[in-house]
Scaffold this motif. Structure first.
Motif, short mmCIF file in Angstrom:
data_model
loop_
_atom_site.label_atom_id
_atom_site.label_comp_id
_atom_site.label_asym_id
_atom_site.label_seq_id
_atom_site.Cartn_x
_atom_site.Cartn_y
_atom_site.Cartn_z
N ALA A 232 0.64 -1.34 0.07
CA ALA A 232 -0.10 -0.18 0.04
C ALA A 232 0.97 1.30 0.29
O ALA A 232 0.58 2.24 -0.65
N ILE A 233 1.89 1.20 0.68
CA ILE A 233 2.82 2.29 0.76
C ILE A 233 3.48 2.53 -0.58
O ILE A 233 3.79 3.79 -1.13
N TYR A 234 3.97 1.49 -1.20
CA TYR A 234 4.26 1.45 -2.44
C TYR A 234 3.30 2.21 -3.44
O TYR A 234 3.72 3.06 -4.40
N GLU A 235 2.30 1.88 -3.28
CA GLU A 235 1.26 2.56 -4.33
C GLU A 235 0.81 4.08 -4.05
O GLU A 235 0.61 4.85 -4.88
N ILE A 236 0.90 4.14 -2.64
CA ILE A 236 0.74 5.62 -2.27
C ILE A 236 1.88 6.48 -2.82
O ILE A 236 1.66 7.65 -3.37
N LEU A 241 4.44 10.31 -6.86
CA LEU A 241 5.81 10.42 -7.62
C LEU A 241 5.20 10.59 -9.23
O LEU A 241 6.13 10.80 -10.10
N ASN A 242 4.00 10.23 -9.47
CA ASN A 242 3.59 10.31 -10.68
C ASN A 242 3.60 11.55 -11.22
O ASN A 242 2.76 12.45 -10.78
N GLY A 243 4.24 11.76 -12.46
CA GLY A 243 4.18 13.14 -13.08
C GLY A 243 2.89 13.75 -13.70
O GLY A 243 2.94 14.64 -14.44
N ALA A 244 1.92 12.84 -13.92
CA ALA A 244 0.78 13.03 -14.45
C ALA A 244 0.05 14.21 -13.88
O ALA A 244 0.01 14.25 -12.82
N PRO A 245 -0.90 14.95 -14.45
CA PRO A 245 -1.85 15.90 -13.99
C PRO A 245 -2.65 15.22 -12.76
O PRO A 245 -2.88 14.24 -12.82
N THR A 246 -3.03 15.97 -11.97
CA THR A 246 -3.66 15.39 -10.38
C THR A 246 -4.86 16.46 -10.38
O THR A 246 -5.11 17.41 -10.85
N ASP A 247 -5.66 16.00 -9.52
CA ASP A 247 -6.73 16.92 -9.11
C ASP A 247 -7.14 16.11 -7.45
O ASP A 247 -6.41 15.29 -7.06
N TYR A 248 -8.33 16.66 -7.05
CA TYR A 248 -8.27 16.46 -5.63
C TYR A 248 -8.92 14.78 -5.46
O TYR A 248 -8.83 14.58 -4.21
N SER A 249 -9.27 14.29 -6.45
CA SER A 249 -10.03 12.88 -6.16
C SER A 249 -8.49 12.06 -5.90
O SER A 249 -8.67 11.02 -5.10
N GLU A 250 -7.38 12.43 -6.20
CA GLU A 250 -6.15 11.75 -6.27
C GLU A 250 -5.63 11.75 -4.61
O GLU A 250 -5.32 10.84 -3.81
N GLY A 251 -5.86 13.28 -4.12
CA GLY A 251 -5.44 13.39 -2.73
C GLY A 251 -6.36 12.73 -2.00
O GLY A 251 -5.78 12.12 -0.83
N LYS A 252 -7.60 12.61 -2.10
CA LYS A 252 -8.55 11.91 -1.50
C LYS A 252 -8.21 10.28 -1.35
O LYS A 252 -8.18 9.54 -0.20
N GLU A 256 -7.55 8.06 1.86
CA GLU A 256 -7.92 6.73 2.31
C GLU A 256 -7.17 5.54 2.30
O GLU A 256 -7.39 4.53 3.24
N ARG A 257 -6.33 5.40 1.42
CA ARG A 257 -5.14 4.44 1.59
C ARG A 257 -4.40 4.45 2.76
O ARG A 257 -4.12 3.30 3.51
N CYS A 258 -4.01 5.72 3.30
CA CYS A 258 -3.43 5.72 4.77
C CYS A 258 -4.48 5.26 5.63
O CYS A 258 -3.91 4.70 6.65
N ARG A 259 -5.48 5.61 5.76
CA ARG A 259 -6.46 5.03 6.75
C ARG A 259 -6.62 3.69 6.61
O ARG A 259 -6.92 3.14 7.66
N ALA A 365 1.05 19.25 -2.98
CA ALA A 365 1.23 19.30 -4.46
C ALA A 365 0.11 18.21 -5.05
O ALA A 365 -0.60 18.23 -5.98
N LYS A 366 -0.10 17.13 -4.32
CA LYS A 366 -1.07 16.22 -4.67
C LYS A 366 -2.48 16.25 -3.98
O LYS A 366 -3.48 15.50 -4.14
N LYS A 367 -2.86 17.40 -3.30
CA LYS A 367 -4.08 17.87 -3.14
C LYS A 367 -4.70 16.87 -1.74
O LYS A 367 -5.71 16.62 -1.94
N VAL A 368 -3.79 16.42 -1.06
CA VAL A 368 -4.38 15.37 0.04
C VAL A 368 -4.74 16.34 1.08
O VAL A 368 -4.29 17.20 1.63
N PRO A 369 -6.16 16.13 1.27
CA PRO A 369 -6.93 17.06 2.35
C PRO A 369 -6.40 16.74 3.78
O PRO A 369 -7.41 15.92 4.42
#
Length: 459
Positions: A232-236, A241-252, A256-259, A365-369
């Protein structure tokens, strides 16, 4: 995929850099079934005929950005369609993971931050069997001794690692049993027991059987929880590290993966003080790796927060800060590799001292709330009350309660982890030393917080 039982298998290494070639050789040192072949250019790789070279795996240098990496991946897949492809990248250039995966990459990994997990992925995508006393330690995984049961048949091989001799010795084969005497010896010596990563599934099946025999309601072993959390940490990390455009859904999604990790380990469960220290001690005595630091710091921060009487919400915040505290280390120069900090150059050391601040910036930068308290905890976990910490050399009055908590958790983890496979400090010694440090008045820990936590330990 079943482990390859042949003597050797071909592995393609695609990179114009000698440094990349040397790093890969270091990662796969001792993996004798893998026959590595270095190609410096795409044309060179395409000119090699499949009659003489049939790679089951390709490790591609992703440090030249998305376009060049895509060329390597597409060409490799076109010429060797049966080969699994792993792209290894660094902070040298941004990489759009979405595009690279769309073009055929099976996995994309950070060459330094994901280092401990690279061998897991390689053995999953291109499994090989290794035997003998020179089997590399990175091809083995430690198991939690509490997942073992004396005199129950094992369906995997059991190893012990001898760091002084750089050897890993098989002490039990599949079909044998591990008796009580050996288990007690391992526990008394604080010695790690290992299994082959290629036999991980067999061990998890065994451990579930053991948990069921003990009437555990949810028969998932600590070993499996640790492995699941590392995945899970690898996926987080991949999301950060992904250079693709991001939005708030990725931050959420990151939140959720942390939780989910925190829930898996039940880090915010209400416990009596004695039970909390039992849980704390369960996480001590392991080799330090970046992923393991995330898990352990998350646990210590959550449990210390509970000993301070903090609410469930604040305990979860402390645990999340622990999981994300070191992501800024991924931005260190590629030259760092797996060197210890004491071996860093002046330039590397200067970059290292800013990793807490970089961690905060990456979260934003990843808009993690996340609430401000978590950002403070991440940014201040290497500060100290003496004002000699980093990155800002904050004085005690300028460090938040969360920052002080994280600094204490980090120091406890630093003391109680294994150092080069040898026990650093026992948890009991660490508690005594940290209390003495705080009471002396010349230490770098918060006096009130440290004594409030450890006075609840009754030995």
């Amino acid at each position: 995929m079943k482990p390859n039982s042949g003597s050797t298998v071909d592995v393609l290494i695609g990179s114009p850099r000698d440094s990349f070639w040397e790093t890969v050789k270091t990662i796969l040192k001792g993996y004798y079934p893998y026959q590595l072949k270095h190609f410096r250019s795409i044309d060179e790789a395409l000119e090699t005929t499949s009659d003489t070279f049939t790679p089951v795996l390709a490790l591609i240098d992703g440090q030249d950005g998305t376009a060049k990496t895509n060329e390597w991946v597409q060409s490799t897949k076109m010429n060797y369609p049966d080969s699994q492809v792993i792209v290894l990248h660094s902070s040298a250039a941004p990489l759009d993971f979405n595009i690279v995966k769309k073009n055929g990459a099976d996995e994309i990994m950070h060459i330094n931050f994901d280092r401990e997990f690279i061998s897991d992925v390689i053995l999953r995508l291109a499994p090989v069997e290794m035997d003998g006393e020179n089997i590399p330690i990175t091809s083995l995984m430690p198991v939690d001794l509490r997942d073992m049961e004396a005199d129950v048949n094992i369906n995997f091989d059991v190893y012990v690692h001898l760091p002084a001799n750089h050897r890993s010795v098989c002490m039990r084969r599949a079909g044998d049993v591990v008796d009580e005497k050996h288990l007690e010896k391992f526990k008394a010596l604080k010695q790690q027991m290992y299994i082959k990563k290629t036999q991980m599934k067999a061990f998890f099946e065994y451990a579930r059987t053991v948990m069921s025999l003990r009437n555990v309601p949810f028969p998932v072993s600590m070993t499996e929880k640790f492995h699941r959390s590392k995945r899970a940490i690898y996926e987080i990390m991949a999301q950060f590290l992904n250079g693709a455009p991001t939005d708030y859904s990725e931050g959420k999604m990151i939140l959720e993966r942390c939780r989910a990790i925190i829930a898996d380990f039940e880090l915010t469960k209400d416990l009596e003080a004695s039970a909390i220290f039992d849980e704390i001690f369960r996480f001590t005595g392991n080799n330090r790796t970046l992923y393991h630091d995330c898990i352990c710091l998350s646990a210590y921060a959550a449990y210390f927060a509970q000993l301070l009487g903090w609410s469930v919400e604040k305990r979860e915040s402390a645990a999340i800060a622990g999981l994300l505290h070191n992501i800024g280390l991924s931005q260190l120069p590629p030259t760092v590799g797996d060197k210890p900090v004491k071996a860093y150059s002046d330039e590397e050391l200067q970059a290292y001292r800013f990793y807490p601040e970089r961690s905060v910036n990456m979260v934003k930068a990843k808009k993690v709330p996340l609430p401000q308290e978590i950002s403070e905890a991440i940014g201040q976990h290497r500060e100290n009350s003496a004002g000699t910490g980093f990155p800002k050399k904050l004085k005690a009055e300028d460090i938040s309660d969360f920052g002080k908590l994280m600094a204490l958790a980090y120091r406890f983890h630093e003391m109680t982890s294994l150092l080069e496979n040898r026990q650093g400090t026992t948890p009991l010694q660490a508690i005594a030393q940290l209390k003495e440090n705080a009471l002396s008045g010349n230490g770098d820990l918060d006096l009130l917080m440290t004594t409030s936590i450890f006075k609840k330990f009754k030995g």
